[in-house]
Motif scaffolding. Structure first.
Motif, PDB file in Angstrom:
ATOM      1  N   ARG A 132       0.829  -1.205   0.000  1.00 31.90           N
ATOM      2  CA  ARG A 132       0.000   0.000   0.000  1.00 31.90           C
ATOM      3  C   ARG A 132       0.864   1.257   0.000  1.00 31.90           C
ATOM      4  O   ARG A 132       0.573   2.227  -0.695  1.00 31.90           O
ATOM      5  CB  ARG A 132      -0.908  -0.014   1.240  1.00 31.90           C
ATOM      6  N   TYR A 170       0.666   4.252  -2.732  1.00 30.86           N
ATOM      7  CA  TYR A 170       0.520   5.658  -2.357  1.00 30.86           C
ATOM      8  C   TYR A 170       1.736   6.466  -2.806  1.00 30.86           C
ATOM      9  O   TYR A 170       1.617   7.603  -3.250  1.00 30.86           O
ATOM     10  CB  TYR A 170       0.347   5.805  -0.846  1.00 30.86           C
ATOM     11  N   MET A 207      -4.427   0.473  -6.429  1.00 28.81           N
ATOM     12  CA  MET A 207      -4.953   0.567  -5.068  1.00 28.81           C
ATOM     13  C   MET A 207      -6.301  -0.141  -4.961  1.00 28.81           C
ATOM     14  O   MET A 207      -6.515  -0.952  -4.062  1.00 28.81           O
ATOM     15  CB  MET A 207      -5.075   2.043  -4.670  1.00 28.81           C
ATOM     16  N   LYS A 249      -8.243  13.117   0.655  1.00 25.47           N
ATOM     17  CA  LYS A 249      -7.260  12.227   0.025  1.00 25.47           C
ATOM     18  C   LYS A 249      -6.232  13.066  -0.745  1.00 25.47           C
ATOM     19  O   LYS A 249      -5.039  12.770  -0.707  1.00 25.47           O
ATOM     20  CB  LYS A 249      -7.991  11.238  -0.906  1.00 25.47           C
ATOM     21  N   GLU A 301      -3.951  14.263   1.807  1.00 22.66           N
ATOM     22  CA  GLU A 301      -3.018  13.236   2.270  1.00 22.66           C
ATOM     23  C   GLU A 301      -1.871  13.052   1.284  1.00 22.66           C
ATOM     24  O   GLU A 301      -0.708  12.933   1.683  1.00 22.66           O
ATOM     25  CB  GLU A 301      -3.749  11.899   2.447  1.00 22.66           C
ATOM     26  N   LEU A 302      -2.208  13.027  -0.022  1.00 25.86           N
ATOM     27  CA  LEU A 302      -1.145  12.869  -1.031  1.00 25.86           C
ATOM     28  C   LEU A 302      -0.163  14.026  -0.928  1.00 25.86           C
ATOM     29  O   LEU A 302       1.055  13.851  -1.035  1.00 25.86           O
ATOM     30  CB  LEU A 302      -1.755  12.798  -2.434  1.00 25.86           C
ATOM     31  N   ALA A 332       5.042   8.626   1.897  1.00 22.04           N
ATOM     32  CA  ALA A 332       3.962   7.638   1.956  1.00 22.04           C
ATOM     33  C   ALA A 332       4.228   6.661   3.080  1.00 22.04           C
ATOM     34  O   ALA A 332       3.330   6.309   3.855  1.00 22.04           O
ATOM     35  CB  ALA A 332       3.846   6.905   0.621  1.00 22.04           C
ATOM     36  N   VAL A 392       1.577   6.379   6.128  1.00 19.83           N
ATOM     37  CA  VAL A 392       0.914   5.094   6.359  1.00 19.83           C
ATOM     38  C   VAL A 392       1.455   4.464   7.640  1.00 19.83           C
ATOM     39  O   VAL A 392       0.707   3.876   8.435  1.00 19.83           O
ATOM     40  CB  VAL A 392       1.107   4.153   5.152  1.00 19.83           C
TER      41      VAL A 392
END
Lengths: 337, 304
Positions: free
Chosen positions: A48, A52, A249, A265, A268-269, A288, A292
């Protein structure tokens, strides 16, 4: 004229190349290590992170190298997710995905379609948004992404609010996509390709122009470069890339929902890019991993982990320059005589 | 006919709420050059403070004072503690720092008051409806919201264009160094402008309480719509914010109200509803795209 920004063919410094190769090898044997440690659950987690990281790396192309603060990157990421989900659904039902083309159970086909659709969406949003700059650009990219969010929210045929589960993962030939390791290697391959493509872009003439436009638009115009065209191409490339990351994803989670398109989102990126280090190759992947990782570690203690993320992010923005990648560079350089 | 009138009033009411938020956002950007994503959080602070005081004391006056006070004070604390450090930074840092503030505000609010939306009742003296035309009644409270919003618009116009402090604010936006050289404490003015923006956001929040639900995330929902307003109106312009807000409020409300009916005449019921829901929620964004095509800097660009 245009030769002013042409440079000799790029070559990675030897030390850096060896370092990257070591990281790649480490990631390649990671599932074996995780198994040996009795922690197989880490494999999908790192998978994941890699996905990301890909999405964040494409954002970094416009944000870090291009200096364009796009606050709507989740639109492309989520669109890719829906391409995967909808094409799988259509393959099962035998109807047309989005009413346009037949579905598929092949991952590579979905990736190609997602790249095209992501590029088209980015071309539309980009050509409108790039008429503005600065704060307006931030607001407009955010608003258009929100529009895409509302569009998918209203598509009841594709689950609307509840999202769209995938009964079976999209596959590649005879590979068993139910195996976490296979999924991991798919993600790793994708991440390596994205990394190499972005590296190649940043050292190309195109990449130099993009960086130059960030540093001084007036000078670039003076040597005969049309800013909009270069920025739009970067925007489209980033949209296509993020959309492909979205396919991976959704395929890993076997689920896609409007959450993937939500403006948080996009935030977050962006955080991943900043935490890792703006305008660096490794930054988005490090960021990332950091985000995460934080979510996993803090989330194990408390559901309110974002309460801790807020101050951390604030401290990073206010007091550090260059994020984790900057820190690593500083440490490496500090040790050298 | 009365249905159209009712929806126009609803649109106006949404419009003035958006104006209260957009005015603060655009002033803060116009004067300090900072983009504040946490503006929606101040709206939420105003709504929560008013809702909680109203529930505890039952007094409408106290609840209004609490909403305004909490938003303005917390706004100024945020300016002194965080925003002040961001004026010289690029927009990316501003976006991220204020995004971090949103996380802090939202999570703290959830921690303190839970996820459940708070219910706020309309103040006693504004209860009920009034008959505007024979056979057409409209809630007094919503009319009051429209009235307050328009009053604030006039007040802001006077404050910015006709008073000494407004003169300093305008001068601070265009000739910051000069104002400072003349011995004006520009930092104080920045804090005050930010406080004013926060106050207006709080006012919008406390007025929204009885109409919408008071819950975490309410700020971001309206913030993005506010961005559309600011982009359409022209960033940095209060006049543009008013016009943009009214246009967005009306377009959004009217599309939602009438598009399903219009589409149902040409297509099947469920299909029409689905398409209408999609198009009407995208309507204002499409409008923004249209405005951008014709006037990339908005309808009333400041410092044009």
């Amino acid at each position: 004229m245009t030769d002013a920004v042409s440079l000799p063919a790029p070559a990675m410094r030897k030390g850096a190349a060896v370092g990257w190769l070591a990281v790649a090898v480490l990631l390649a044997v990671f599932p074996t290590i995780a198994d040996a440690l009795g922690q197989p659950a880490l494999v999908p987690l790192v998978g994941r992170i890699l996905i990301y990281g890909m999405a964040a790396a494409t954002l970094n192309l416009v944000l870090g190298y291009g200096g364009l603060v796009s606050f709507g990157h989740a639109a492309y990421f989520g669109l890719g997710g829906y391409v995967a989900g909808v094409m799988a659904l259509s393959a099962r039902n035998g109807d047309l995905a989005f009413g346009l083309f037949p579905g598929t159970d092949q991952l590579l086909v979905a990736l190609a379609v997602a790249a095209v659709m992501g590029a088209v969406l980015a071309a539309v949003i980009g050509s409108l948004s790039l008429r503005t700059s600065g704060v307006q650009f931030i607001m407009i990219t955010l608003a258009f992404a929100q529009m895409v969010y509302f569009l998918f929210l209203s598509l009841k045929a594709y689950g609307g609010d509840d999202g769209l589960p995938m009964r079976r993962r999209l596959g590649i030939g005879a590979l068993d996509m139910r195996d976490d390791r296979v999924l991991y290697f798919v993600a790793l391959t994708g991440a390596v390709i994205v990394f190499l493509v972005i590296w190649r872009i940043t050292v190309s003439r195109f990449g130099r122009v993009l960086s130059g436009l960030r540093q001084n638009e007036a000078r670039m115009q003076a040597i005969g470069i049309a800013p909009r065209r270069y920025r739009l191409v970067a925007f489209i490339l980033a949209g296509a890339g993020a959309s492909m990351a979205g396919v991976l994803m959704a395929n890993q989670l076997r689920f896609v929902s409007p959450d993937m398109l939500h403006w948080t989102k996009s935030g977050e990126l962006m955080i991943m890019v900043i935490l890792g280090g703006v305008g660096t190759l490794a930054g988005p992947f490090l960021g990332a991993a950091a985000l995460v990782g934080l979510e996993t570690v803090l989330g194990a203690f408390t559901e309110r982990w974002q309460l801790l993320l807020g101050p951390i992010l604030l401290a990073v923005v206010l007091y550090t320059h260059g994020g984790i990648a900057g820190l690593v560079t500083k440490l490496v350089k500090g040790r050298a005589p | 006919m009365t249905l159209v009138l009712e929806q126009v009033l609803n649109g106006l009411q949404l419009g003035v709420m958006l104006f209260l938020l957009a005015a603060g956002l655009t002033l803060v950007f116009g004067v300090m050059g900072v983009i504040n994503l946490a503006h929606g959080s101040l709206y939420m602070v105003g709504a929560y403070a008013a809702a909680i005081v109203a529930a505890k004391t039952g007094s409408a006056v106290l609840s209004v004072l609490a909403g305004l006070g909490a938003a303005a004070v917390i706004g100024m604390i945020v300016e002194l503690g965080v925003l002040r450090r961001l004026y010289a930074r690029d927009h990316l840092d501003q976006v991220l720092a204020t995004f971090a503030l949103i996380l802090i505000f939202n999570e703290t609010t959830t921690l303190l008051f839970g996820r459940k939306p708070l219910f706020v009742s309309v103040p006693k003296m504004l209860e009920g409806s009034v008959e505007l035309m024979p056979g057409f009644t409209y809630p007094i409270y919503r009319l009051a919201v429209i009235g307050v919003g328009l009053l604030v618009a006039v007040g802001l116009y006077v404050l910015i264009n006709r008073t000494r402090i407004g003169m300093l604010v305008r001068a601070g936006a265009t000739h910051r160094q000069m104002v400072r050289a003349l011995g004006v404490d520009i930092r104080m003015i920045f804090t005050l402008v930010f406080g004013l923006g926060a106050l207006l956001a709080g006012l919008a929040g406390l007025m929204a309480g009885p109409i919408l639900s008071v819950q975490v995330g309410m700020g971001e929902q309206i913030l993005i719509l506010t961005f559309v307003v600011v982009v359409i109106g022209g960033i940095g312009s209060v006049r543009g914010a008013l016009l943009g807000a009214l246009i967005v409020g009306l377009v959004d409300t009217l599309l939602r109200a009438f598009l399903p009916g219009l589409l149902r005449q040409v297509m099947q019921g469920p299909d029409a509803d689905a398409l209408a829901a999609g198009v009407s929620s995208m309507g204002v964004y499409l409008l923004m795209a249209l405005v951008l095509l014709v006037r990339p800097r908005g309808l009333f660009p400041a410092h044009a």
